[in-house]
Design a protein around this motif. Structure first.
Motif, PDB file in Angstrom:
ATOM      1  N   VAL A 172       0.819  -1.214   0.000  1.00  0.00           N
ATOM      2  CA  VAL A 172       0.000   0.000   0.000  1.00  0.00           C
ATOM      3  C   VAL A 172       0.848   1.257   0.000  1.00  0.00           C
ATOM      4  CG1 VAL A 172      -1.444   1.346   1.583  1.00  0.00           C
ATOM      5  CG2 VAL A 172      -2.119  -0.967   0.930  1.00  0.00           C
ATOM      6  N   ARG A 173       2.013   1.228   0.600  1.00  0.00           N
ATOM      7  CA  ARG A 173       2.798   2.436   0.852  1.00  0.00           C
ATOM      8  C   ARG A 173       2.972   3.292  -0.399  1.00  0.00           C
ATOM      9  NH1 ARG A 173       7.694   4.824   0.701  1.00  0.00           N
ATOM     10  NH2 ARG A 173       8.294   5.997   2.573  1.00  0.00           N
ATOM     11  N   ASP A 174       3.361   2.685  -1.513  1.00  0.00           N
ATOM     12  CA  ASP A 174       3.645   3.435  -2.732  1.00  0.00           C
ATOM     13  C   ASP A 174       2.523   3.354  -3.752  1.00  0.00           C
ATOM     14  OD1 ASP A 174       6.212   4.428  -2.011  1.00  0.00           O
ATOM     15  OD2 ASP A 174       7.052   2.429  -2.351  1.00  0.00           O
ATOM     16  N   PHE A 175       1.390   2.838  -3.358  1.00  0.00           N
ATOM     17  CA  PHE A 175       0.248   2.743  -4.265  1.00  0.00           C
ATOM     18  C   PHE A 175      -0.531   4.051  -4.238  1.00  0.00           C
ATOM     19  CE2 PHE A 175      -3.859   0.979  -5.746  1.00  0.00           C
ATOM     20  CZ  PHE A 175      -3.404   0.255  -6.838  1.00  0.00           C
ATOM     21  N   SER A 176      -1.316   4.283  -5.272  1.00  0.00           N
ATOM     22  CA  SER A 176      -2.150   5.479  -5.357  1.00  0.00           C
ATOM     23  C   SER A 176      -3.052   5.602  -4.130  1.00  0.00           C
ATOM     24  CB  SER A 176      -3.008   5.413  -6.618  1.00  0.00           C
ATOM     25  OG  SER A 176      -4.123   6.279  -6.526  1.00  0.00           O
ATOM     26  N   ALA A 177      -2.964   6.749  -3.444  1.00  0.00           N
ATOM     27  CA  ALA A 177      -3.791   6.957  -2.256  1.00  0.00           C
ATOM     28  C   ALA A 177      -5.264   7.040  -2.619  1.00  0.00           C
ATOM     29  CB  ALA A 177      -3.339   8.218  -1.529  1.00  0.00           C
ATOM     30  N   ALA A 178      -5.607   7.836  -3.640  1.00  0.00           N
ATOM     31  CA  ALA A 178      -7.017   7.977  -4.012  1.00  0.00           C
ATOM     32  C   ALA A 178      -7.614   6.640  -4.403  1.00  0.00           C
ATOM     33  CB  ALA A 178      -7.157   8.982  -5.153  1.00  0.00           C
ATOM     34  N   CYS A 179      -6.859   5.853  -5.157  1.00  0.00           N
ATOM     35  CA  CYS A 179      -7.352   4.553  -5.611  1.00  0.00           C
ATOM     36  C   CYS A 179      -7.486   3.583  -4.433  1.00  0.00           C
ATOM     37  CB  CYS A 179      -6.398   3.995  -6.668  1.00  0.00           C
ATOM     38  SG  CYS A 179      -7.002   2.522  -7.520  1.00  0.00           S
ATOM     39  N   TYR A 180      -6.466   3.535  -3.581  1.00  0.00           N
ATOM     40  CA  TYR A 180      -6.515   2.619  -2.433  1.00  0.00           C
ATOM     41  C   TYR A 180      -7.654   2.959  -1.482  1.00  0.00           C
ATOM     42  CZ  TYR A 180      -5.428   0.731   2.166  1.00  0.00           C
ATOM     43  OH  TYR A 180      -5.525   0.125   3.391  1.00  0.00           O
ATOM     44  N   TYR A 181      -7.797   4.240  -1.138  1.00  0.00           N
ATOM     45  CA  TYR A 181      -8.860   4.604  -0.195  1.00  0.00           C
ATOM     46  C   TYR A 181     -10.240   4.356  -0.803  1.00  0.00           C
ATOM     47  CZ  TYR A 181      -5.195   6.767   2.630  1.00  0.00           C
ATOM     48  OH  TYR A 181      -4.078   6.989   3.394  1.00  0.00           O
ATOM     49  N   ASN A 523      -5.419  15.167   1.607  1.00  0.00           N
ATOM     50  CA  ASN A 523      -6.618  14.485   2.076  1.00  0.00           C
ATOM     51  C   ASN A 523      -7.216  13.629   0.963  1.00  0.00           C
ATOM     52  OD1 ASN A 523      -8.937  13.565   3.231  1.00  0.00           O
ATOM     53  ND2 ASN A 523      -9.881  15.567   3.518  1.00  0.00           N
ATOM     54  N   LYS A 524      -6.588  12.505   0.719  1.00  0.00           N
ATOM     55  CA  LYS A 524      -7.110  11.581  -0.284  1.00  0.00           C
ATOM     56  C   LYS A 524      -8.104  10.597   0.329  1.00  0.00           C
ATOM     57  CE  LYS A 524      -4.903  13.132  -3.904  1.00  0.00           C
ATOM     58  NZ  LYS A 524      -4.465  14.444  -3.413  1.00  0.00           N
TER      59      LYS A 524
END
Length: 646
Positions: A172-181, A523-524
């Motif tokens: 998760v660390r380097d994955f897209s924040a918007a996509c992950y959340y 704030n993603k």
């Protein structure tokens, strides 16, 4: 350093599998298929790969199986019958003596996340990232990261095969924040495995994500696409052709006085001496946002002028168009990438040679970098002829944004579709998420057609009713003191209207999630929540509102204007005041716009119209970074809009 441009296009080498028989030790299945993959439930399951030419291919997934035969190029493709959500399964492929087995395959919903830097921004850069990363862990949520790759031609296979990973602190660390959340919020609500495919690249324009046929269908890009195709056959002729297109654009600009042609202008009056430095050629102008012209000279002997040469400029931030002796020799983009252009035959001449560089910078510092020893004509015999007598001048402030060479990775045409989306074409998807637009704010009037073309392009490859969720641009920049025109606001309106016109699209409003001093708000989490909410409404059929209050129409009622809203949940509220702020009443011109006093009454907002005689339009949130206070009781903001007064 530029926030909207990144390294130049690397033309991909077409892999051996697309041109000849596949060698025996290659995987039988192509990426994106791999261990831990999520396949789309409730749809026929497409699979493809490579095998020895003519070999029978046998595929088994659970109790489902199918057979086909590899074609003369060693390619094969088939479909398995649809399966419901579940797993894990083993996926086995056999071709002659070859066997490939994939483990831990799930059936669920697969989403493609794409766009520019706000989609690319990683979880470790989002709010409360240490806690978010430490708590990440969900075997029902799987991630696939597509590597950055631009290509002049559509690729059948990824240049570097991505691999699926379970959501965990490491993945998760380097994955897209918007996509992950988004996926994290959606998975427990839907109750099936979720696969997230992330393919984005910071600083990209939407044109880079459209296929060449889709761009040709818009009717505005034929000449640029012709140059792009020519580059594969004759690079020198392609840059000459591109130079003509760029020069024609310059000569059409109303701000260009008296037919000024800086690439061949010998006049000295408007040029000022500048000194090369270790950072920028013009150290007196550290913040050189906009367009600047630079020129230098190089002296050659007759023997030297007859040699092949490469022009080296060092790094240029961020987009350049470069000439020697009035003839185009190169154009590229990237804040850090050094420029090195092969000089076509016949361009150099004995004596003085004039090098002219146009530089467009859109963010913070920019210009031509140093040190001076990196700037030279490098001859085939190894001689380095330094560039001397540097001069510069700004372009007119309102000259506009020039076209960029179609081969550029981030601001060109079709390159990212070719390298990052084309290899996915046909993979089963439940929907797509799009977070982009910052790099297209200079052309808001064209964006609606581009976004609709992008949506239709995806549907041509992933299903005719593929849902598309769009993140509307967040607020960015200084708060307005008075009504003003805004390219950011007009692009948001293009996003709103394009989504509103399509039953299978949804909008995630982010007008209150931005940061005035940072184009990349952290704030993603709320972006993900709002995307998941839009998906639940548009895709999964829940009755909750998709994205907060939606303005339907504006009507004149005596000395007031009434704006009616839908999807208001438990009602409208105004934060921090007796009534909402952010409304404007406008006549026919920008100068006629005035802020309006607003009052909430049920699902309507009433505006006092006396401030504007003959008001024709209502605008809300109409600025780069507007102050807006109209929400529903679930905490969702009303999005920016412009409506005619009926």
């Amino acid at each position: 350093m530029s926030a909207t441009c990144v390294p130049r296009l690397v033309v991909a080498v077409v892999l051996a599998c697309s041109a000849g028989t596949v060698v025996a030790d290659e995987p039988l299945l192509s990426a994106p298929f791999g261990d831990h993959a999520v396949l789309q439930r409730d749809q026929p399951i497409p699979l493809w790969g490579q095998a020895p030419a003519g070999e029978e291919v046998h595929v088994r997934l659970g109790m489902q199986d199918a057979r086909t035969r590899a074609d003369a190029r060693g390619q094969w493709r088939l479909q398995l019958p649809a399966l419901g959500a579940g797993g894990p399964y083993r996926l086995e492929v056999r071709a002659g003596a070859q066997v490939q087995q994939l483990q831990d395959i799930l059936l669920g919903d697969v989403w493609l996340c794409s766009g520019q830097s706000n989609m690319e921004l990683q979880v470790h850069r989002s709010l409360d990232s240490r806690s978010e990363i430490a708590s990440a862990g969900n075997a029902q949520l799987r991630l696939l990261q597509v590597e950055k790759q631009a290509s002049a031609e559509p690729l059948a296979r990824f240049a570097k095969a991505p691999r699926w990973q379970l959501a965990s602190p490491d993945s998760v660390r380097d994955f897209s924040a918007a996509c992950y959340y988004f996926g994290r919020e959606l998975q427990p609500v839907v109750g099936v495995p979720i696969g997230l495919v992330h393919a984005s690249w910071g600083g990209t324009r939407i044109q880079a994500w459209l296929s060449a046929p889709a761009l040709r269908g818009l009717g505005d890009y034929a000449a640029q696409l012709d140059v792009l195709e020519q580059r594969e056959r004759d690079p020198a002729q392609a840059i000459a052709g591109w130079g003509k297109l760029w020069q024609a654009w310059w000569q059409r600009q109303p701000a260009v006085a008296g037919g000024q042609l800086p690439w061949q202008d010998e006049a000295a009056a408007s040029w000022k001496d500048v000194q090369p430095s270790v950072r920028w050629i013009d150290p007196q102008q550290q913040d050189v946002v906009g367009m600047h012209w630079y020129r230098a000279t190089a002296r050659l002997t007759p023997a030297q002028a007859a040699l092949h040469a490469t022009l080296q400029l060092g790094p240029v931030d961020e987009v350049d168009m470069t000439w020697i002796n009035g003839k185009a020799v190169g154009s590229d983009a990237g804040a850090d990438a050094p420029r090195a252009y092969a000089v076509p035959a016949g361009v150099l001449q004995p004596g003085t040679n004039r090098i002219v560089v146009n530089v467009l910078n859109t963010y913070r510092e920019g210009g031509i970098g140093g040190p001076p020893e990196r700037q030279a004509l490098v001859l085939d015999d190894g001689t380095r002829v330094p560039l001397q007598d540097w001069q510069g001048q700004p372009a007119p402030a309102d000259v506009g944004t020039p076209p960029t060479a179609p081969w550029m990775a981030t601001s060109g045409l079709a390159g990212l579709y070719n390298g990052m989306i084309s290899p996915l074409a046909g993979y089963g998807l439940r929907g797509a998420v799009w977070y982009q637009g910052e790099s297209n704010t200079f052309q808001p009037d064209q964006y609606a057609a581009l976004l609709a073309a992008y949506r239709d392009d995806l549907r041509a490859r992933f299903g005719s009713e593929l849902p598309l969720l769009v993140v509307q641009l967040a607020n960015y920049g200084a708060a307005p003191l008075h009504p003003q025109d805004s390219e950011w606001a007009r692009l948001r309106e293009a996003q709103r209207r394009t989504v509103a016109d399509d039953a299978h699209s949804g909008l995630a409003v982010a007008i209150d999630l931005g940061e005035r001093g940072d184009i990349h708000p952290a704030n993603k989490q709320d972006v993900g929540r709002r995307l998941a909410r839009a998906a639940r409404h548009v895709v999964y059929g829940e009755t909750l509102s998709a994205s907060g209050p939606v303005a339907l129409h504006a009507r004149r009622q005596g000395d007031r204007v009434s704006v009616e809203f839908a999807q208001t949940g438990d009602g409208l509220v105004a934060y921090g005041g007796a009534g909402p702020v952010g409304f404007e009443l406008c006549g026919a011109t920008q100068e006629s716009c005035r802020y309006a006093t607003a009052r909430i009454d049920g699902d309507r907002v009433y505006l006092h119209a006396g401030a504007v005689t003959g008001a024709q339009r209502v605008r809300y949130g109409w600025a780069d970074s507007p102050v807006v206070t109209l929400y529903d009781r679930d905490g969702l903001p009303a999005g920016p809009f412009e409506l005619p007064i009926e």
